[in-house]
Design an enzyme around this catalytic site. Structure first.
Site, mmCIF file in Angstrom:
data_model
loop_
_atom_site.group_PDB
_atom_site.id
_atom_site.type_symbol
_atom_site.label_atom_id
_atom_site.label_comp_id
_atom_site.label_asym_id
_atom_site.label_seq_id
_atom_site.Cartn_x
_atom_site.Cartn_y
_atom_site.Cartn_z
ATOM 1 N N ASP A 66 5.201 -6.234 -19.867
ATOM 2 C CA ASP A 66 5.211 -4.836 -19.435
ATOM 3 C C ASP A 66 3.868 -4.537 -18.782
ATOM 4 O OD1 ASP A 66 5.382 -2.148 -19.001
ATOM 5 O OD2 ASP A 66 5.536 -1.575 -21.125
ATOM 6 N N TYR A 158 1.491 5.937 -4.070
ATOM 7 C CA TYR A 158 1.786 4.546 -3.720
ATOM 8 C C TYR A 158 0.769 4.006 -2.719
ATOM 9 C CZ TYR A 158 4.404 0.442 -2.170
ATOM 10 O OH TYR A 158 4.783 -0.835 -1.860
ATOM 11 N N LYS A 162 -2.022 0.809 -3.234
ATOM 12 C CA LYS A 162 -2.045 -0.368 -2.365
ATOM 13 C C LYS A 162 -3.368 -0.450 -1.596
ATOM 14 C CE LYS A 162 1.901 -2.094 -3.501
ATOM 15 N NZ LYS A 162 1.970 -3.388 -4.231
#
Length: 253
Positions: A66, A158, A162
């Site tokens: 996880d 997001y 990144k």
């Protein structure tokens, strides 16, 4: 590239239950590398990846982790290196998405995406560096995204995770170059796998629209990303490090 160009190498690939991670693990196994495949909740998919790698004649094992509990990334690297007797290649491919306006995101979503997409990669890299440094060699491949270079509405979280991975890659390449360790980042655009594949398959008009946004007129499959991942760690690449390799058919050019 043909043949067992990774024979004798030991590779950990996260996100290996399906999609790009599974494709990379299989491509490395075809090239002769032993594999530790790290998956998430898809135990059946992970078993399939491990079985397919083993069928190629390499030592293959793995486990579900996880990575939203980011500290497990260190455990993954330690266990993989122990299983294979060392570590030559780390591919950080596990990741997730939160696409929504920032004002609508919860504290839990922020913690989730940064733990999975960024913090777990930092911890996995740290553990791999500790193993690779004494041997004076190694490859780390981080999975970024063109979203890490290009801004996009409703994707602030997001894109930020990144972008952090891209920056980490560049910093580590400078830090680790003198130690003989190369660090690179793959930055795909749209890839026909996972939830994206389901949406493309269910909506031909959407698929055609997205295909039209790519100058090459193609939507990459996981195998396309795996081919690039193989070159990055191959003996032919003895100089590229700190690169953010765009794999988007020139969509972001």
């Amino acid at each position: 590239m043909e043949g067992k160009i990774l024979a004798g190498k030991r590779a950990i690939v996260t996100g290996a239950s399906a999609g790009m991670g599974a494709a990379i693990a299989l491509r490395y196994a075809e090239a002769g590398a032993d594999i530790w495949a790290a998956g998430g909740s898809d135990a059946e998919g992970l078993k399939d990846t491990i079985d397919r790698c083993a069928a190629l004649g390499v030592k293959a094992g793995g486990k579900g982790y996880d990575f939203t509990q980011a500290a497990t990334a260190s455990e993954c690297v330690r266990e993989g290196a122990e299983f294979m007797g060392g570590l030559d290649i780390l591919v950080n491919c596990a990741g997730g998405r939160v696409f929504k306006p920032l004002a609508e995101t919860s504290d839990e979503e922020i913690d989730f995406i940064f733990a999975l997409n960024t913090r777990s990669i930092i911890l996995a890299c740290r553990e791999a560096i500790r193993i690779m440094t004494p041997q004076g060699s190694g490859h780390i491949v981080n999975m970024g995204s063109i979203a890490g270079e290009n801004a996009s509405a409703d994707r602030s979280l997001y894109c930020s995770t990144k972008a952090a991975v891209h920056s980490l890659t560049r910093c580590l390449a400078i830090e680790l170059g003198p130690l003989g360790i190369q660090v690179n980042c793959l930055a795909p655009g749209i890839v026909n796998s996972g939830s994206v594949k389901k949406r493309l398959d269910a909506n031909p008009d959407f698929a055609e629209m997205r295909r039209g946004q790519v100058p090459l007129g193609l939507i990459a499959g996981p195998e396309t990303i795996a081919a690039a991942a193989l070159f990055v760690v191959s003996p032919e690449n003895n100089y590229m490090s700190g690169a953010i390799v765009a794999l988007d058919g020139a969509a972001g050019a």
